[in-house]
Design a protein around this motif. Structure first.
Motif, PDB file in Angstrom:
ATOM      1  N   GLY A  84       0.299  -8.930   8.886  1.00 24.32           N
ATOM      2  CA  GLY A  84       0.590  -8.002   9.961  1.00 24.32           C
ATOM      3  C   GLY A  84       0.762  -6.603   9.477  1.00 24.32           C
ATOM      4  O   GLY A  84       0.551  -6.010  10.395  1.00 24.32           O
ATOM      5  N   THR A  85       0.859  -6.239   8.540  1.00 22.62           N
ATOM      6  CA  THR A  85       0.990  -4.715   8.140  1.00 22.62           C
ATOM      7  C   THR A  85      -0.206  -4.257   8.202  1.00 22.62           C
ATOM      8  O   THR A  85      -0.691  -3.061   8.552  1.00 22.62           O
ATOM      9  CB  THR A  85       1.746  -4.676   6.969  1.00 22.62           C
ATOM     10  N   HIS A  95      -6.593   0.006   3.392  1.00 19.37           N
ATOM     11  CA  HIS A  95      -6.493  -0.098   1.765  1.00 19.37           C
ATOM     12  C   HIS A  95      -4.963  -0.753   1.461  1.00 19.37           C
ATOM     13  O   HIS A  95      -3.952  -0.177   1.943  1.00 19.37           O
ATOM     14  CB  HIS A  95      -6.635   1.202   1.049  1.00 19.37           C
ATOM     15  N   ILE A  96      -4.859  -1.601   0.717  1.00 21.61           N
ATOM     16  CA  ILE A  96      -3.898  -2.449   0.129  1.00 21.61           C
ATOM     17  C   ILE A  96      -3.637  -2.336  -1.393  1.00 21.61           C
ATOM     18  O   ILE A  96      -4.744  -2.495  -2.214  1.00 21.61           O
ATOM     19  CB  ILE A  96      -3.746  -3.945   0.607  1.00 21.61           C
ATOM     20  N   THR A 145      -2.813   4.425   2.298  1.00 20.81           N
ATOM     21  CA  THR A 145      -2.593   2.996   1.915  1.00 20.81           C
ATOM     22  C   THR A 145      -1.899   2.219   3.075  1.00 20.81           C
ATOM     23  O   THR A 145      -0.921   2.898   3.278  1.00 20.81           O
ATOM     24  CB  THR A 145      -2.239   2.940   0.558  1.00 20.81           C
ATOM     25  N   SER A 146      -2.291   1.184   3.735  1.00 22.33           N
ATOM     26  CA  SER A 146      -1.456   0.508   4.548  1.00 22.33           C
ATOM     27  C   SER A 146      -0.512  -0.420   4.080  1.00 22.33           C
ATOM     28  O   SER A 146       0.515  -0.677   4.804  1.00 22.33           O
ATOM     29  CB  SER A 146      -2.290  -0.266   5.448  1.00 22.33           C
ATOM     30  N   LEU A 147      -0.347  -0.801   2.873  1.00 21.96           N
ATOM     31  CA  LEU A 147       0.443  -1.474   2.391  1.00 21.96           C
ATOM     32  C   LEU A 147       0.631  -1.627   0.605  1.00 21.96           C
ATOM     33  O   LEU A 147      -0.530  -1.545   0.200  1.00 21.96           O
ATOM     34  CB  LEU A 147       0.361  -2.897   2.766  1.00 21.96           C
ATOM     35  N   ILE A 175       4.319   4.729   2.680  1.00 19.11           N
ATOM     36  CA  ILE A 175       3.673   3.677   2.830  1.00 19.11           C
ATOM     37  C   ILE A 175       4.769   2.514   2.952  1.00 19.11           C
ATOM     38  O   ILE A 175       5.549   2.102   2.082  1.00 19.11           O
ATOM     39  CB  ILE A 175       2.659   3.415   1.735  1.00 19.11           C
ATOM     40  N   PRO A 176       4.418   1.327   3.802  1.00 17.49           N
ATOM     41  CA  PRO A 176       5.413   0.066   3.890  1.00 17.49           C
ATOM     42  C   PRO A 176       5.343  -0.669   2.567  1.00 17.49           C
ATOM     43  O   PRO A 176       4.181  -0.850   1.879  1.00 17.49           O
ATOM     44  CB  PRO A 176       4.712  -0.678   4.810  1.00 17.49           C
TER      45      PRO A 176
END
Ligand code: PLP
Length: 391
Positions: A84-85, A95-96, A145-147, A175-176
């Protein structure tokens, strides 16, 4: 051997359902069967029960009820948080950051995203399974970075990660931050308003704390951007479709209330039994403890026994009435050594000779005596059969 007694030492895999929890659930499997979305009286009773359970979960986490979303368990919560994130932020970043010792419920969605062009950094851990905040800092990647997703405590080796520190880094960079807290409910006090104010998403699963299986929740801090995971009806404020598992949700609510009532006292009791078992098992020659000696879950033990095959050990322990696991329950069907133990730098042979014992409310001091009575003999017998072992 041949003893009819049963010693359950696999609380990290699942727990028995607390009888009080079962009692609370029963009316919703019987007369209060209404669909919470319907508008007549029996349905309203279900809706009220649902919202009461949401309050119970929120209270246990120090969250607001509007931040709690019911799911089918830890796996769904983890999938929702990761996918989802990632999808919600994909226009800005692909990028995670996660750790190399996550549960497959986080690792496999990450692998899935890699196939779609996302980049994933799998943070290393030290010999004791700890993720270092500096490693997170070093992995951050412009333009973003998305997560960041790091589990609160590992299900195999019990190591507790520095979640408040990691959350702080995530917050500083906007960042979440998600944490899989499936193993920590009822063991570590959580407070999403203060100590854990930098956690944006948190997964939990009822069957790990004496609630029913197949029900869990994802905490989503207000304002966190993530795509919906289940599409369909308008349940869970339109974010998680599907008629609610009302009895399961009621059970989850009751279970979390009971499990978080007196965490310190409960953990101290479990840890006392655990420490006696630990001391006794370490007296077996060529035995070492995996995971962190202090920063670990109160009920967790994970050992490596040299010259032993974990599968054979499980079999003989089962014959003696002792239920435990080698590696995690979810991966015990797979023949390879545990990815968690390998990430801590353990050699594949040592990882194959590992045993996880997790204590909880099914245990009494006599269980510790019994394991200490049977285990040394079983290890001796298996080593005598090993072509590599020389006493
Ligand atoms: N995350 C962790 C750390 C777990 O230990 C487990 C279960 O073993 C899960 C996720 C998956 O939870 P569930 O069984 O509710 O799908």
């Amino acid at each position: 051997m041949g003893d009819s007694r049963l010693v359950y030492l696999d609380h990290a895999a699942t727990t028995f359902t607390n009888p009080e929890v079962v009692e609370a659930m029963l009316p919703f499997l019987k007369e209060r069967f209404g669909n919470p979305s319907s508008l007549y009286a029996p349905a309203r009773a279900a809706r009220i029960a649902l919202e009461n359970a949401r309050e119970q979960v929120a209270k246990a986490l120090g969250a607001g009820p509007e931040e709690i979303y019911f799911t089918s368990g830890g796996t769904e919560s983890d999938n929702w948080a990761v996918l989802g994130t990632a999808y919600a932020g994909r226009k800005q970043s692909r990028h995670i950051i996660t750790s190399s010792i996550e549960h497959h419920a986080v690792l496999h969605p990450c692998k899935y995203l890699e196939k779609q062009g996302f980049e994933v950094t799998y943070l290393p851990v030290d010999r004791e399974g700890v993720v270092y905040p500096e490693e997170v800092e070093a992995a951050l990647r412009p333009p973003g970075t998305s997560l960041i997703s790091v589990m609160y405590a590992n299900n195999e080796i019990g190591t507790i990660e520095p979640i408040p520190e990691l959350g702080k880094i995530a917050r500083e960079h906007g960042i979440p931050f998600h944490t899989d807290a499936v193993q920590v409910i009822g063991k570590i006090p959580l407070d999403l308003k203060r100590k854990h104010a930098d956690v944006d998403m948190l997964s939990l699963s009822s069957h790990k704390f004496y609630g029913p299986k197949g029900i869990g929740a994802l905490y989503i801090r207000e304002g966190t951007k993530l795509d919906n995971y289940m599409h369909g009806g308008g349940q869970e404020r339109g974010r998680r479709a599907g008629t609610e598992n009302v009895a399961g949700i009621v059970g989850l609510g009751k279970a979390i209330e009971l499990a978080t009532r007196d965490i310190e006292k409960h953990s101290a009791k479990i840890q006392k039994m655990r420490d006696r078992l630990l001391a006794g098992i370490l007296e077996i020659p060529l035995t070492s403890l995996n995971g962190h000696p202090e920063k670990r879950l109160p009920g967790n033990l994970n050992f490596s026994f040299e010259f032993i095959e974990g599968e054979a050990l499980l079999l003989l322990l089962d014959q003696a009435g002792v239920c435990c696991s080698a590696g995690s329950a979810c991966s015990s069907g797979s023949p390879g050594p545990s990815h968690v133990l390998l990430a801590t730098g353990l050699a594949p042979e040592a990882a194959r000779g590992s045993l996880r014992l997790t204590l909880g409310d099914a245990n009494r001091e006599e269980d510790v005596d019994y394991v200490l009575e049977v285990l040394p003999g079983i290890i001796k017998k298996l080593r005598a059969m090993s072509p590599f072992y020389r006493p």
